[in-house]
Design a protein around this motif. Structure first.
Motif, PDB file in Angstrom:
ATOM      1  N   MET A  61     -16.532  66.330  13.631  1.00 39.93           N
ATOM      2  CA  MET A  61     -17.357  67.133  14.525  1.00 39.93           C
ATOM      3  C   MET A  61     -17.468  68.577  14.035  1.00 39.93           C
ATOM      4  N   ALA A  62     -16.319  69.168  13.647  1.00 39.59           N
ATOM      5  CA  ALA A  62     -16.337  70.552  13.184  1.00 39.59           C
ATOM      6  C   ALA A  62     -17.201  70.704  11.950  1.00 39.59           C
ATOM      7  N   THR A  63     -17.160  69.703  11.066  1.00 44.33           N
ATOM      8  CA  THR A  63     -17.975  69.767   9.857  1.00 44.33           C
ATOM      9  C   THR A  63     -19.457  69.783  10.202  1.00 44.33           C
ATOM     10  N   TRP A  64     -19.847  68.952  11.160  1.00 43.30           N
ATOM     11  CA  TRP A  64     -21.257  68.913  11.560  1.00 43.30           C
ATOM     12  C   TRP A  64     -21.673  70.218  12.226  1.00 43.30           C
ATOM     13  N   ILE A  65     -20.781  70.823  12.998  1.00 44.48           N
ATOM     14  CA  ILE A  65     -21.087  72.111  13.619  1.00 44.48           C
ATOM     15  C   ILE A  65     -21.299  73.170  12.547  1.00 44.48           C
ATOM     16  N   ALA A  66     -20.437  73.159  11.515  1.00 45.46           N
ATOM     17  CA  ALA A  66     -20.572  74.120  10.424  1.00 45.46           C
ATOM     18  C   ALA A  66     -21.913  73.944   9.718  1.00 45.46           C
ATOM     19  N   VAL A  67     -22.263  72.705   9.430  1.00 41.72           N
ATOM     20  CA  VAL A  67     -23.535  72.422   8.753  1.00 41.72           C
ATOM     21  C   VAL A  67     -24.707  72.883   9.619  1.00 41.72           C
ATOM     22  N   ALA A  68     -24.637  72.574  10.923  1.00 41.30           N
ATOM     23  CA  ALA A  68     -25.715  72.967  11.836  1.00 41.30           C
ATOM     24  C   ALA A  68     -25.853  74.482  11.906  1.00 41.30           C
ATOM     25  N   ALA A  69     -24.714  75.195  11.930  1.00 43.29           N
ATOM     26  CA  ALA A  69     -24.754  76.653  11.992  1.00 43.29           C
ATOM     27  C   ALA A  69     -25.366  77.240  10.727  1.00 43.29           C
ATOM     28  N   VAL A  70     -24.998  76.680   9.575  1.00 43.30           N
ATOM     29  CA  VAL A  70     -25.565  77.162   8.309  1.00 43.30           C
ATOM     30  C   VAL A  70     -27.066  76.908   8.267  1.00 43.30           C
ATOM     31  N   LEU A  71     -27.485  75.726   8.689  1.00 36.27           N
ATOM     32  CA  LEU A  71     -28.915  75.412   8.700  1.00 36.27           C
ATOM     33  C   LEU A  71     -29.671  76.324   9.676  1.00 36.27           C
ATOM     34  N   ALA A  72     -29.058  76.597  10.827  1.00 37.84           N
ATOM     35  CA  ALA A  72     -29.695  77.486  11.795  1.00 37.84           C
ATOM     36  C   ALA A  72     -29.818  78.900  11.236  1.00 37.84           C
ATOM     37  N   ALA A  73     -28.762  79.356  10.551  1.00 38.95           N
ATOM     38  CA  ALA A  73     -28.811  80.684   9.936  1.00 38.95           C
ATOM     39  C   ALA A  73     -29.903  80.736   8.882  1.00 38.95           C
ATOM     40  N   SER A 131     -11.608  75.000  11.324  1.00 35.81           N
ATOM     41  CA  SER A 131     -11.147  73.910  12.186  1.00 35.81           C
ATOM     42  C   SER A 131     -11.128  72.589  11.434  1.00 35.81           C
ATOM     43  N   ALA A 132     -12.170  72.337  10.631  1.00 40.90           N
ATOM     44  CA  ALA A 132     -12.223  71.098   9.855  1.00 40.90           C
ATOM     45  C   ALA A 132     -11.112  71.065   8.809  1.00 40.90           C
ATOM     46  N   TRP A 133     -10.863  72.212   8.161  1.00 42.71           N
ATOM     47  CA  TRP A 133      -9.788  72.277   7.168  1.00 42.71           C
ATOM     48  C   TRP A 133      -8.435  72.036   7.825  1.00 42.71           C
ATOM     49  N   ARG A 134      -8.217  72.647   8.981  1.00 42.66           N
ATOM     50  CA  ARG A 134      -6.946  72.501   9.696  1.00 42.66           C
ATOM     51  C   ARG A 134      -6.729  71.052  10.134  1.00 42.66           C
ATOM     52  N   HIS A 135      -7.794  70.428  10.609  1.00 42.46           N
ATOM     53  CA  HIS A 135      -7.726  69.034  11.032  1.00 42.46           C
ATOM     54  C   HIS A 135      -7.402  68.135   9.834  1.00 42.46           C
ATOM     55  N   GLY A 136      -8.075  68.395   8.708  1.00 39.92           N
ATOM     56  CA  GLY A 136      -7.823  67.599   7.510  1.00 39.92           C
ATOM     57  C   GLY A 136      -6.409  67.775   6.990  1.00 39.92           C
ATOM     58  N   ALA A 137      -5.892  69.009   7.068  1.00 40.71           N
ATOM     59  CA  ALA A 137      -4.521  69.269   6.609  1.00 40.71           C
ATOM     60  C   ALA A 137      -3.513  68.502   7.461  1.00 40.71           C
ATOM     61  N   LEU A 138      -3.747  68.445   8.770  1.00 40.14           N
ATOM     62  CA  LEU A 138      -2.855  67.693   9.653  1.00 40.14           C
ATOM     63  C   LEU A 138      -2.896  66.210   9.313  1.00 40.14           C
ATOM     64  N   GLU A 139      -4.086  65.659   9.134  1.00 40.42           N
ATOM     65  CA  GLU A 139      -4.204  64.245   8.799  1.00 40.42           C
ATOM     66  C   GLU A 139      -3.522  63.924   7.478  1.00 40.42           C
ATOM     67  N   ARG A 140      -3.648  64.818   6.504  1.00 41.76           N
ATOM     68  CA  ARG A 140      -2.997  64.573   5.209  1.00 41.76           C
ATOM     69  C   ARG A 140      -1.479  64.581   5.353  1.00 41.76           C
ATOM     70  N   ARG A 141      -0.955  65.474   6.156  1.00 40.21           N
ATOM     71  CA  ARG A 141       0.496  65.539   6.351  1.00 40.21           C
ATOM     72  C   ARG A 141       1.000  64.276   7.053  1.00 40.21           C
TER      73      ARG A 141
END
Length: 220
Positions: free
Chosen positions: A1-13, A52-62
């Motif tokens: 979800m966070a990744t899609w929000i980031a992409v949407a924000a970049v596209l909107a910008a 947020s996406a990086w933090r989520h991914g780091a938790l999943e990897r751990r």
């Protein structure tokens, strides 16, 4: 979800910047101001979402690394987001899918609240875990036992209680802290589990006793 929000924000910008570029000079030759506020807000949203996406991914990897050690093969722990939990029909805090022949998937889904407790445990001193953290660490162990091939809940639960200390160590606890966490689950939570999760021969000398040095009944 966070990744899609980031992409949407970049596209909107990009859309805002493109609109400004096309209309930066009107028909009377007047220059439009750069929409810095809009661009700044969208950039901020994108940065927060990326973090947020990086933090989520780091938790999943751990968590995946710890589960893989328990299983003896590479597996994945998926931490479900709160949005996804609203459409998930599963009521269990974590689950592993099995195919028609009884083979487990190499991944498990853990609900958002439990992943939050695991994150909290990872960031703590490990000396005095909360009840929620104790249960979350055990849940990770339990789902790892399913990924290792145990389909029966009582057998997976008994195998898990004998490995909770190892899981805690894999998540950063000392030997003493890990043993205390395993003992806490065994004495406070295991006796209150539903019948389907408890086996009368789970304990010292029982048929499900694997005689592991980390079993909670080996500690006084």
């Amino acid at each position: 979800m966070a990744t899609w929000i980031a992409v949407a924000a970049v596209l909107a910008a990009a859309a805002v910047a493109g609109w400004w570029w096309l209309h930066r000079v009107d028909s009377l030759g007047r220059r439009a101001s750069v929409p810095w506020i809009s661009l700044g807000v969208l950039a901020g949203i994108a940065l927060v979402a990326v973090y947020s996406a990086w933090r989520h991914g780091a938790l999943e990897r751990r968590l995946s690394g710890a589960a893989s050690e328990l299983v003896g093969a590479r597996v994945h722990v998926h931490c479900q987001g709160y949005a996804a939990s609203f459409v998930d029909a599963e009521f269990e805090p974590g689950y592993v899918r099995f195919d028609a022949s009884g083979r487990p998937a190499r991944s498990t889904t853990v609900k958002a609240d439990e992943c939050g407790h695991l994150r909290s445990y990872l960031g703590s001193s490990k000396a005095r875990p909360s009840p929620d953290e104790v249960v979350a660490v055990h849940l990770l162990t339990h789902e790892a036992m399913h990924m290792a091939g145990l389909t029966d809940e009582a057998r997976a639960e008994c195998a898990a209680v004998q490995r909770d200390a190892r899981t805690a160590r894999l998540l950063g606890a000392s030997a003493e802290e890990a043993a205390a966490l395993a003992r806490a689950y065994w004495t406070a939570f295991y006796p209150r589990m539903p019948d389907a999760y408890r086996a009368p021969d789970c304990g010292a000398g029982g048929s499900l006793d694997e005689h592991l040095p980390d079993a909670p009944w080996t500690r006084s």
